[in-house]
Design a protein around this motif. Structure first.
Motif, PDB file in Angstrom:
ATOM      1  N   PRO A 289      -7.313  -7.187  -5.236  1.00  0.00           N
ATOM      2  CA  PRO A 289      -7.257  -6.530  -3.920  1.00  0.00           C
ATOM      3  C   PRO A 289      -6.534  -5.201  -4.049  1.00  0.00           C
ATOM      4  CG  PRO A 289      -5.658  -8.307  -4.035  1.00  0.00           C
ATOM      5  CD  PRO A 289      -6.477  -8.397  -5.293  1.00  0.00           C
ATOM      6  N   LEU A 290      -6.903  -4.231  -3.230  1.00  0.00           N
ATOM      7  CA  LEU A 290      -6.327  -2.892  -3.305  1.00  0.00           C
ATOM      8  C   LEU A 290      -4.811  -2.917  -3.156  1.00  0.00           C
ATOM      9  CD1 LEU A 290      -6.737   0.154  -3.505  1.00  0.00           C
ATOM     10  CD2 LEU A 290      -7.269   0.195  -1.059  1.00  0.00           C
ATOM     11  N   GLY A 291      -4.296  -3.889  -2.418  1.00  0.00           N
ATOM     12  CA  GLY A 291      -2.859  -3.964  -2.214  1.00  0.00           C
ATOM     13  C   GLY A 291      -2.079  -4.480  -3.410  1.00  0.00           C
ATOM     14  N   ASN A 292      -2.759  -4.893  -4.487  1.00  0.00           N
ATOM     15  CA  ASN A 292      -2.081  -5.384  -5.684  1.00  0.00           C
ATOM     16  C   ASN A 292      -1.241  -4.260  -6.296  1.00  0.00           C
ATOM     17  OD1 ASN A 292      -1.844  -5.924  -8.703  1.00  0.00           O
ATOM     18  ND2 ASN A 292      -2.701  -7.860  -8.008  1.00  0.00           N
ATOM     19  N   PRO A 293      -0.001  -4.549  -6.718  1.00  0.00           N
ATOM     20  CA  PRO A 293       0.876  -3.511  -7.282  1.00  0.00           C
ATOM     21  C   PRO A 293       0.276  -2.803  -8.488  1.00  0.00           C
ATOM     22  CG  PRO A 293       2.126  -5.496  -6.790  1.00  0.00           C
ATOM     23  CD  PRO A 293       0.680  -5.848  -6.592  1.00  0.00           C
ATOM     24  N   ARG A 294      -0.651  -3.441  -9.184  1.00  0.00           N
ATOM     25  CA  ARG A 294      -1.304  -2.774 -10.304  1.00  0.00           C
ATOM     26  C   ARG A 294      -2.110  -1.564  -9.830  1.00  0.00           C
ATOM     27  NH1 ARG A 294      -5.514  -5.506 -14.708  1.00  0.00           N
ATOM     28  NH2 ARG A 294      -6.234  -3.544 -15.613  1.00  0.00           N
ATOM     29  N   LEU A 295      -2.548  -1.610  -8.584  1.00  0.00           N
ATOM     30  CA  LEU A 295      -3.414  -0.556  -8.058  1.00  0.00           C
ATOM     31  C   LEU A 295      -2.702   0.396  -7.113  1.00  0.00           C
ATOM     32  CD1 LEU A 295      -6.606  -2.703  -7.296  1.00  0.00           C
ATOM     33  CD2 LEU A 295      -6.015  -1.477  -9.401  1.00  0.00           C
ATOM     34  N   SER A 296      -1.827  -0.115  -6.283  1.00  0.00           N
ATOM     35  CA  SER A 296      -1.190   0.748  -5.272  1.00  0.00           C
ATOM     36  C   SER A 296       0.278   0.397  -5.078  1.00  0.00           C
ATOM     37  CB  SER A 296      -1.929   0.635  -3.937  1.00  0.00           C
ATOM     38  OG  SER A 296      -1.831  -0.680  -3.419  1.00  0.00           O
ATOM     39  N   LYS A 384      -3.120   5.779   4.699  1.00  0.00           N
ATOM     40  CA  LYS A 384      -2.923   6.415   3.387  1.00  0.00           C
ATOM     41  C   LYS A 384      -2.625   5.355   2.331  1.00  0.00           C
ATOM     42  CE  LYS A 384       2.003   7.692   3.798  1.00  0.00           C
ATOM     43  NZ  LYS A 384       2.973   8.797   3.789  1.00  0.00           N
ATOM     44  N   VAL A 385      -3.314   5.496   1.208  1.00  0.00           N
ATOM     45  CA  VAL A 385      -3.132   4.607   0.062  1.00  0.00           C
ATOM     46  C   VAL A 385      -2.374   5.390  -1.004  1.00  0.00           C
ATOM     47  CG1 VAL A 385      -4.277   3.244  -1.726  1.00  0.00           C
ATOM     48  CG2 VAL A 385      -5.284   3.400   0.574  1.00  0.00           C
ATOM     49  N   ILE A 386      -1.217   4.885  -1.391  1.00  0.00           N
ATOM     50  CA  ILE A 386      -0.419   5.520  -2.438  1.00  0.00           C
ATOM     51  C   ILE A 386      -0.712   4.788  -3.744  1.00  0.00           C
ATOM     52  CG2 ILE A 386       1.889   6.177  -3.190  1.00  0.00           C
ATOM     53  CD1 ILE A 386       2.800   5.961  -0.286  1.00  0.00           C
ATOM     54  N   PRO A 387      -1.492   5.405  -4.643  1.00  0.00           N
ATOM     55  CA  PRO A 387      -1.834   4.741  -5.903  1.00  0.00           C
ATOM     56  C   PRO A 387      -0.589   4.419  -6.725  1.00  0.00           C
ATOM     57  CG  PRO A 387      -3.235   6.653  -5.531  1.00  0.00           C
ATOM     58  CD  PRO A 387      -2.119   6.734  -4.536  1.00  0.00           C
ATOM     59  N   SER A 388      -0.695   3.413  -7.582  1.00  0.00           N
ATOM     60  CA  SER A 388       0.455   3.027  -8.395  1.00  0.00           C
ATOM     61  C   SER A 388       0.883   4.162  -9.318  1.00  0.00           C
ATOM     62  CB  SER A 388       0.139   1.767  -9.207  1.00  0.00           C
ATOM     63  OG  SER A 388      -1.000   1.973 -10.018  1.00  0.00           O
ATOM     64  N   ASP A 389      -0.080   4.935  -9.833  1.00  0.00           N
ATOM     65  CA  ASP A 389       0.226   6.134 -10.616  1.00  0.00           C
ATOM     66  C   ASP A 389      -1.057   6.937 -10.807  1.00  0.00           C
ATOM     67  OD1 ASP A 389      -1.185   5.094 -12.967  1.00  0.00           O
ATOM     68  OD2 ASP A 389       0.575   3.832 -13.289  1.00  0.00           O
ATOM     69  N   SER A 390      -0.936   8.072 -11.503  1.00  0.00           N
ATOM     70  CA  SER A 390      -2.080   8.972 -11.653  1.00  0.00           C
ATOM     71  C   SER A 390      -3.163   8.402 -12.567  1.00  0.00           C
ATOM     72  CB  SER A 390      -1.619  10.330 -12.193  1.00  0.00           C
ATOM     73  OG  SER A 390      -0.992  10.171 -13.456  1.00  0.00           O
TER      74      SER A 390
END
Length: 474
Positions: A289-296, A384-390
């Motif tokens: 899911p998008l909310g997983n810390p791996r993603l956001s 707004k979705v803040i990605p986990s990193d670039s």
């Protein structure tokens, strides 16, 4: 905050001016800003020229013919663009029409070397026809403008994107309900008679800006083609959902309680969505899911609050849902830095490579934040979705801006009067992870490069507008 006292605006009007405007005496044709703009252009040291007419810059201007449209939901039908689409940094067709529609599609197509101007509703939106729009079918209510000299294309575009040019264009509107202009209105608009070298310089900058946008869009298109290939995804129109319950005379499906997800509305449980999710799982390494810390890191939906607007110098640009698809939004609202400081920092501020998703109105529009929006604020109409990193930001945008993700976002829609989605809905969107990590990184890098090209395109356009402003102020 003390409000400024607004005094009545008035000016003198000569009989010759009224005659030149076909004897119009309605105030909207002579608003004070437009009259000041007219004086500014007329006072240019090298004189002025009419946009269209004798010695004018425009070769031809016309609108398309009206016709009855047969809309479809099939993306393999004819893409149909609306005037509201032209300012989008990556123009996509709003609708699709059947080829059974009786219309002269060739006459409705737009082509390179044209300037497009919206002439209904919000007057004055403009765009050059680049690679993304070349040969596309547009609705009739859009001015198609061609020029005698190639360099005047970018020059006129820059002029109409200044406050002065826009004021003059909008001062020619008429109509009681919907403001509207016709091609002939261009004959009433003067433009500074700048030296050809200056006009060429401005045109070249605008042309480079649009070329950079085309390069950016091609990179994003390529990244999504690779994504579709790696997941072996067919076009969304070819997705075949499971059949409805064949034992029932009504169109219905059976669900177990475990699959309800707390939702009893039929629109949430459509067979097509199940088929889409199955397709995502089939050839991916895994799905999160998008909310997983791996993603956001975080998915934020701002709360509703009373806004204090201030002058640009004391505020932060405030983006609404209509602005988020533009390269250079024409922001006219600025939130007070002092009054809303904590809220801006906690909920509203966006930065490069954040992903924005519209949550009401037209739900599911997706944008990636370019560099020149750093520190700007977004309304509660945008999640707004803040990605986990670039290393994942570009990949997330590549997937979330596909037709597959759009269907998943729309599925979560709820509301009785105003349809919307929220941060929890967005956090649950399934994101497929590719089996080949290097290809996934290639997609990510292509999108981030595309976003940087958009920033470069913005800088080139601002340089052109700065030159145009110097002409108007000389």
């Amino acid at each position: 905050m003390v409000s400024k006292v607004k005094y009545p605006q008035w000016f003198s009007l000569s009989l010759s001016q009224a005659k030149g405007m076909e004897h119009r005496i309605d105030a909207s044709a002579y608003n004070a800003d437009a009259m000041a703009a007219l004086t500014k252009v007329k006072s240019y040291k090298l004189g002025s020229l009419p946009l269209w007419g004798e010695n004018g810059l425009v070769k031809d201007a016309f609108v398309g013919s009206r016709f009855k449209r047969i809309y479809t939901t099939n993306e393999s039908d004819i893409p149909f663009f609306l005037p509201s689409d032209i300012e989008n940094v990556f123009p996509k067709a709003s609708k699709f029409i059947s080829d059974q529609t009786k219309a002269d599609f060739e006459a409705l197509k737009v082509h390179r070397e044209m300037l497009l101007i919206s002439c209904s509703g919000t007057i004055g939106k403009s765009s050059l026809v680049g690679a993304a729009l070349d040969g596309q079918v547009f609705s009739h209510d859009l001015l198609r403008v061609s020029f005698n000299a190639p360099y005047d294309l970018g020059y006129v575009y820059a002029f109409l994107n200044t406050d002065i040019g826009l004021a003059l264009l909008r001062s020619n509107n008429y109509g009681a309900v919907i403001d509207h202009i016709e091609p002939e209105h261009l004959m009433n608009i003067p433009i500074p008679n700048a030296p050809i070298e200056m006009r060429q310089q401005i045109h070249d900058l605008i042309k480079v800006s649009y070329d950079l946008r085309d390069q950016s869009n091609e990179l994003i298109d390529r990244s999504q083609r690779v994504l579709y290939r790696e997941l072996d995804l067919p076009p969304i129109s070819e997705i075949k959902p499971r059949l409805y319950d064949a034992n029932n005379k009504l169109r219905c499906i059976s669900l177990t309680a475990s699959r309800l997800d707390g939702r009893l509305d039929v629109s949430y449980h459509v067979p097509e969505i199940e088929a889409i999710i199955d397709a995502l799982y089939k050839n991916s390494d895994s799905v999160f899911p998008l909310g997983n810390p791996r993603l956001s890191k975080k998915i934020v939906l701002a709360g509703v609050f009373k806004r204090t607007y201030v002058a640009p110098s004391a505020g932060v640009p405030f983006l609404g849902g209509r602005d988020m698809m533009c390269l250079t939004p024409k922001v006219n609202k600025y939130l007070s830095k002092s009054v809303h400081k904590k809220r801006i920092e906690k909920e509203l501020a966006v930065f490069e490579n954040y992903i924005l998703i519209s949550d009401r109105g037209t739900i599911g529009k997706v944008a990636i934040v370019p560099k020149h929006w750093n520190g700007w604020a977004v309304s509660q109409n945008i999640i707004k979705v803040i990605p986990s990193d670039s290393s994942i930001a570009g990949y997330l945008y590549a997937f979330l801006s596909t037709s597959y993700a759009h269907k998943l976002l729309l599925r979560a829609t709820y509301g009785a009067v105003v349809d919307m989605i929220d941060d929890n809905n967005v956090a649950s969107i399934p994101i497929p992870i590719l089996k080949d990590e290097s290809i996934m990184q290639q997609i990510n890098n292509d999108v981030l490069k595309a976003n940087d090209l958009r920033y470069q395109a913005y800088l080139k356009e601002q340089e052109a507008l700065s030159l145009m402003t110097s002409i108007l102020e000389s």
